[in-house]
Design a protein around this motif. Sequence first.
Motif, PDB file in Angstrom:
ATOM      1  N   LEU A  45       0.808  -1.219   0.000  1.00 45.06           N
ATOM      2  CA  LEU A  45       0.000   0.000   0.000  1.00 45.06           C
ATOM      3  C   LEU A  45       0.841   1.269   0.000  1.00 45.06           C
ATOM      4  O   LEU A  45       0.320   2.363  -0.260  1.00 45.06           O
ATOM      5  N   ASN A  46       2.144   1.118   0.270  1.00 51.24           N
ATOM      6  CA  ASN A  46       3.017   2.286   0.286  1.00 51.24           C
ATOM      7  C   ASN A  46       4.060   2.260  -0.829  1.00 51.24           C
ATOM      8  O   ASN A  46       4.890   3.173  -0.918  1.00 51.24           O
ATOM      9  N   ASP A  47       4.004   1.248  -1.660  1.00 51.72           N
ATOM     10  CA  ASP A  47       4.961   1.118  -2.763  1.00 51.72           C
ATOM     11  C   ASP A  47       4.462   1.950  -3.950  1.00 51.72           C
ATOM     12  O   ASP A  47       3.378   1.699  -4.487  1.00 51.72           O
ATOM     13  N   PRO A  48       5.235   2.947  -4.406  1.00 51.90           N
ATOM     14  CA  PRO A  48       4.771   3.776  -5.525  1.00 51.90           C
ATOM     15  C   PRO A  48       4.673   3.028  -6.853  1.00 51.90           C
ATOM     16  O   PRO A  48       4.041   3.517  -7.790  1.00 51.90           O
ATOM     17  N   THR A  49       5.289   1.844  -6.951  1.00 55.08           N
ATOM     18  CA  THR A  49       5.193   1.055  -8.185  1.00 55.08           C
ATOM     19  C   THR A  49       3.953   0.162  -8.205  1.00 55.08           C
ATOM     20  O   THR A  49       3.707  -0.531  -9.182  1.00 55.08           O
ATOM     21  N   VAL A  50       3.184   0.182  -7.113  1.00 51.40           N
ATOM     22  CA  VAL A  50       1.958  -0.619  -7.019  1.00 51.40           C
ATOM     23  C   VAL A  50       0.753   0.296  -7.196  1.00 51.40           C
ATOM     24  O   VAL A  50       0.609   1.303  -6.493  1.00 51.40           O
ATOM     25  N   SER A  51      -0.112  -0.056  -8.134  1.00 51.27           N
ATOM     26  CA  SER A  51      -1.318   0.740  -8.408  1.00 51.27           C
ATOM     27  C   SER A  51      -2.560  -0.021  -7.983  1.00 51.27           C
ATOM     28  O   SER A  51      -2.549  -1.256  -7.881  1.00 51.27           O
ATOM     29  N   LYS A  52      -3.637   0.702  -7.771  1.00 47.70           N
ATOM     30  CA  LYS A  52      -4.918   0.083  -7.460  1.00 47.70           C
ATOM     31  C   LYS A  52      -5.581  -0.355  -8.763  1.00 47.70           C
ATOM     32  O   LYS A  52      -5.435   0.289  -9.808  1.00 47.70           O
ATOM     33  N   LEU A  53      -6.320  -1.450  -8.691  1.00 48.15           N
ATOM     34  CA  LEU A  53      -6.995  -2.010  -9.863  1.00 48.15           C
ATOM     35  C   LEU A  53      -8.441  -2.313  -9.495  1.00 48.15           C
ATOM     36  O   LEU A  53      -8.721  -2.767  -8.379  1.00 48.15           O
ATOM     37  N   ALA A  54      -9.357  -2.036 -10.411  1.00 48.68           N
ATOM     38  CA  ALA A  54     -10.773  -2.336 -10.171  1.00 48.68           C
ATOM     39  C   ALA A  54     -11.405  -2.869 -11.446  1.00 48.68           C
ATOM     40  O   ALA A  54     -11.060  -2.432 -12.550  1.00 48.68           O
ATOM     41  N   VAL A  55     -12.311  -3.814 -11.291  1.00 47.70           N
ATOM     42  CA  VAL A  55     -13.128  -4.312 -12.400  1.00 47.70           C
ATOM     43  C   VAL A  55     -14.587  -4.171 -11.999  1.00 47.70           C
ATOM     44  O   VAL A  55     -15.003  -4.683 -10.955  1.00 47.70           O
ATOM     45  N   VAL A  56     -15.346  -3.444 -12.822  1.00 45.06           N
ATOM     46  CA  VAL A  56     -16.748  -3.148 -12.542  1.00 45.06           C
ATOM     47  C   VAL A  56     -17.614  -3.820 -13.607  1.00 45.06           C
ATOM     48  O   VAL A  56     -17.432  -3.582 -14.800  1.00 45.06           O
ATOM     49  N   GLU A  57     -18.553  -4.645 -13.180  1.00 43.91           N
ATOM     50  CA  GLU A  57     -19.449  -5.327 -14.121  1.00 43.91           C
ATOM     51  C   GLU A  57     -20.258  -4.291 -14.894  1.00 43.91           C
ATOM     52  O   GLU A  57     -20.852  -3.400 -14.296  1.00 43.91           O
ATOM     53  N   ARG A  58     -20.259  -4.419 -16.238  1.00 44.26           N
ATOM     54  CA  ARG A  58     -20.877  -3.359 -17.046  1.00 44.26           C
ATOM     55  C   ARG A  58     -22.003  -3.831 -17.957  1.00 44.26           C
ATOM     56  O   ARG A  58     -22.444  -3.102 -18.841  1.00 44.26           O
ATOM     57  N   HIS A  59     -22.479  -5.044 -17.748  1.00 42.45           N
ATOM     58  CA  HIS A  59     -23.550  -5.566 -18.589  1.00 42.45           C
ATOM     59  C   HIS A  59     -24.928  -5.434 -17.939  1.00 42.45           C
ATOM     60  O   HIS A  59     -25.932  -5.901 -18.481  1.00 42.45           O
ATOM     61  N   GLY A  60     -24.972  -4.828 -16.762  1.00 38.51           N
ATOM     62  CA  GLY A  60     -26.236  -4.650 -16.071  1.00 38.51           C
ATOM     63  C   GLY A  60     -26.768  -5.929 -15.471  1.00 38.51           C
ATOM     64  O   GLY A  60     -27.974  -6.063 -15.245  1.00 38.51           O
ATOM     65  N   ARG A  61     -25.873  -6.874 -15.177  1.00 36.94           N
ATOM     66  CA  ARG A  61     -26.306  -8.181 -14.668  1.00 36.94           C
ATOM     67  C   ARG A  61     -26.349  -8.236 -13.140  1.00 36.94           C
ATOM     68  O   ARG A  61     -27.311  -8.729 -12.554  1.00 36.94           O
ATOM     69  N   ASN A  62     -25.296  -7.789 -12.477  1.00 33.80           N
ATOM     70  CA  ASN A  62     -25.248  -7.960 -11.024  1.00 33.80           C
ATOM     71  C   ASN A  62     -24.571  -6.801 -10.291  1.00 33.80           C
ATOM     72  O   ASN A  62     -24.602  -6.750  -9.066  1.00 33.80           O
ATOM     73  N   GLY A  63     -23.908  -5.884 -11.014  1.00 38.61           N
ATOM     74  CA  GLY A  63     -23.271  -4.737 -10.360  1.00 38.61           C
ATOM     75  C   GLY A  63     -22.040  -5.072  -9.551  1.00 38.61           C
ATOM     76  O   GLY A  63     -21.657  -4.316  -8.648  1.00 38.61           O
ATOM     77  N   ASN A  64     -21.376  -6.179  -9.872  1.00 37.15           N
ATOM     78  CA  ASN A  64     -20.165  -6.558  -9.136  1.00 37.15           C
ATOM     79  C   ASN A  64     -19.076  -5.500  -9.271  1.00 37.15           C
ATOM     80  O   ASN A  64     -18.892  -4.903 -10.339  1.00 37.15           O
ATOM     81  N   ILE A  65     -18.333  -5.308  -8.182  1.00 36.24           N
ATOM     82  CA  ILE A  65     -17.125  -4.489  -8.205  1.00 36.24           C
ATOM     83  C   ILE A  65     -16.050  -5.250  -7.448  1.00 36.24           C
ATOM     84  O   ILE A  65     -16.233  -5.628  -6.290  1.00 36.24           O
ATOM     85  N   ALA A  66     -14.923  -5.515  -8.138  1.00 33.01           N
ATOM     86  CA  ALA A  66     -13.812  -6.227  -7.499  1.00 33.01           C
ATOM     87  C   ALA A  66     -12.579  -5.329  -7.512  1.00 33.01           C
ATOM     88  O   ALA A  66     -12.336  -4.591  -8.475  1.00 33.01           O
ATOM     89  N   LEU A  67     -11.805  -5.398  -6.428  1.00 31.37           N
ATOM     90  CA  LEU A  67     -10.617  -4.556  -6.283  1.00 31.37           C
ATOM     91  C   LEU A  67      -9.372  -5.412  -6.163  1.00 31.37           C
ATOM     92  O   LEU A  67      -9.411  -6.550  -5.681  1.00 31.37           O
ATOM     93  N   GLY A  68      -8.245  -4.861  -6.617  1.00 28.63           N
ATOM     94  CA  GLY A  68      -6.976  -5.570  -6.536  1.00 28.63           C
ATOM     95  C   GLY A  68      -5.818  -4.598  -6.620  1.00 28.63           C
ATOM     96  O   GLY A  68      -5.993  -3.372  -6.599  1.00 28.63           O
ATOM     97  N   LEU A  69      -4.613  -5.153  -6.728  1.00 25.02           N
ATOM     98  CA  LEU A  69      -3.401  -4.361  -6.844  1.00 25.02           C
ATOM     99  C   LEU A  69      -2.570  -4.891  -8.013  1.00 25.02           C
ATOM    100  O   LEU A  69      -2.547  -6.097  -8.278  1.00 25.02           O
ATOM    101  N   VAL A  70      -1.882  -3.984  -8.700  1.00 28.75           N
ATOM    102  CA  VAL A  70      -1.032  -4.375  -9.817  1.00 28.75           C
ATOM    103  C   VAL A  70       0.301  -3.646  -9.704  1.00 28.75           C
ATOM    104  O   VAL A  70       0.344  -2.443  -9.427  1.00 28.75           O
ATOM    105  N   LYS A  71       1.369  -4.375  -9.909  1.00 27.91           N
ATOM    106  CA  LYS A  71       2.713  -3.816  -9.796  1.00 27.91           C
ATOM    107  C   LYS A  71       3.333  -3.676 -11.183  1.00 27.91           C
ATOM    108  O   LYS A  71       3.225  -4.582 -12.010  1.00 27.91           O
ATOM    109  N   GLY A  72       3.975  -2.535 -11.435  1.00 25.49           N
ATOM    110  CA  GLY A  72       4.699  -2.361 -12.675  1.00 25.49           C
ATOM    111  C   GLY A  72       3.963  -1.605 -13.753  1.00 25.49           C
ATOM    112  O   GLY A  72       4.447  -1.511 -14.888  1.00 25.49           O
ATOM    113  N   PHE A  73       2.781  -1.058 -13.428  1.00 26.34           N
ATOM    114  CA  PHE A  73       2.061  -0.298 -14.441  1.00 26.34           C
ATOM    115  C   PHE A  73       2.705   1.073 -14.657  1.00 26.34           C
ATOM    116  O   PHE A  73       2.582   1.653 -15.746  1.00 26.34           O
ATOM    117  N   GLY A  74       3.355   1.574 -13.634  1.00 28.78           N
ATOM    118  CA  GLY A  74       4.155   2.774 -13.814  1.00 28.78           C
ATOM    119  C   GLY A  74       3.478   4.095 -13.508  1.00 28.78           C
ATOM    120  O   GLY A  74       4.131   5.141 -13.544  1.00 28.78           O
TER     121      GLY A  74
END
Length: 572
Positions: free
Chosen positions: A417-446
């Motif tokens: 959470l304090n590493d500047p090379t780590v970014s937040k990632l989110a995937v939001v369901e967009r088909h109007g099926r269930n409204g899921n939102i999932a969160l994660g972390l990704v390293k190296g995106f810059g």
Amino acid sequence: MHTQLNFEELRPVACGESKADLLLVNSQVINVFTGEIVKAAVAVKGGYIAGVGDYSLGQEIIDLHGSFLLPGLIDSHIHIESSMLTPEAFARTAVPHGTTAVLADPHEIVNVLGLDGWRYMVDSSQGLPVDFFWQVPSCVPATNMETSGGNIGPTEVKQALDIFPQSPALAEMMNYPGVINGQESVLNLIKLAHQMNLLIEGHAPGLQGYALNAYAAAGCSSDHECTTREETLEKLRLGFRILIREGSAARNLLEILPLINLNNYHRCSFCSDDRHPAHLLTEGHMDHILRKAVCSGFSAIQAIQMATINPALHYQLKARGAIAPGYLADLVIVDNLKDITVQQVYKQGRLAACDGKCLVAPTTFGNAGISSSVIIPNVEGQLRLIAPHGAQRVRVIEIIPGQILTRSETMSVQAALNDPTVSKLAVVERHGRNGNIALGLVKGFGLQRGALASSVAHDSHNLIIVGQDETSMQIAALKVAEMGGGMAVVDGDQVIAALALPVAGLMSPCPAAEVATGHENLELAAYKLGCHLPAPFMTLSFLSLPVIPELRLTDQGLVDVNLFKLVDMWIS
């Protein structure tokens, strides 16, 4: 697809008794059957080649002055939607580079719209200077660990074939764990493909040993996911056709090519898989792959065979892939076999492109009824990443530059959470099926600040967002939804670049040059925010694909692809 061969019309021209519609003289013909270069004239009648040899009679006679004549080039595996262009815009961009046929898997739009998307791609590709051989998507959704807008089972496969009976294959079977583990729904599709005499296209990154044997035994015939020579050789030995990929994101040509020789090249073809509009315009398409192969020291003749007759034989594309009597007059003229600069392209005997410009008139096919349905839930306050009580470590997706593979890394929560090379990632369901939102972390995106968002996120194409702060991520998500799909770059509360993709949230109705400019502006904006990846939005789009190792994020959560199951992000 094309007019039928009329032998009664062709016969007198072939016999040298009457004039050809078009006669190309003083050409150096690449004979893909023998690997020779043959000085000959090529006589064309009714869109077909009547003869190759010493012909002199023609309504229109063109002297090629020793230029080389190649068969039309064939891309053995591509997703048109990933170019962000409609089939027409893609064809008009690709044909000046010598492409006259593509094996296309439309699983992107089918994941969004089901058979409506399939019908749109089939209908909108008629009458174009490139022949589209649509393969029926096998994995819609790719797995049960994501939410898609469409669904393809045996019934839908049959309906798809009713719409497009020329389909040569069941498209890439990405759910290789389902094949290996005998998942009933997967096996039902494979059985149906065998019953209907369809090829089964493969997709098996890193698969080896017993698992690869099982995958081959199921009838999966090809693979375009090889990234090493060792992997390529094992798959060649087990009978796979290898589609060597050189696209915009995944570039495997130079690694694999040293393995290809006179003993095995006939089992190999070239493909682009995914190609950005800017790369199509500036580098080219299949001609770019040929140039790169030849510049690396590979045989020009063998490279041409791998872009013509090899895919034509594998996919049983009748009358394509060669310059010979009875074959379609799909012809490419180049002045030498090193630079492979395409001068002219003939499609069924008619000049389709000259000096980099498409000469075919635009069609009037519209995009009615295919507008995107980007329906996202309320994201306000939902993109904040908070470690649960007791969590000590966290799983992080690590990017491998130049590859669509990722690594799975675990870090201490505090470090991540304090590493500047780590970014937040989110995937939001967009088909109007269930409204899921999932969160994660990704390293190296810059990214150093801001956020990127896109409705292009393989393969279910939910909304994916990467960013350094919640505000930027939220505004980026809302901007994409407002456009009906597309891509956006945001810095704080300011949208600094955006590209609308209103056709299923995947494609633009605009010409390639306009889309390329918009996309270049996005990449420049991402660069200014610190992301120096060569293709940031394509890299982002693959972070949600749960069939490519090792770690991915879908709207349902974090997926360990090696285990092929959802896993907890936080580790106590």
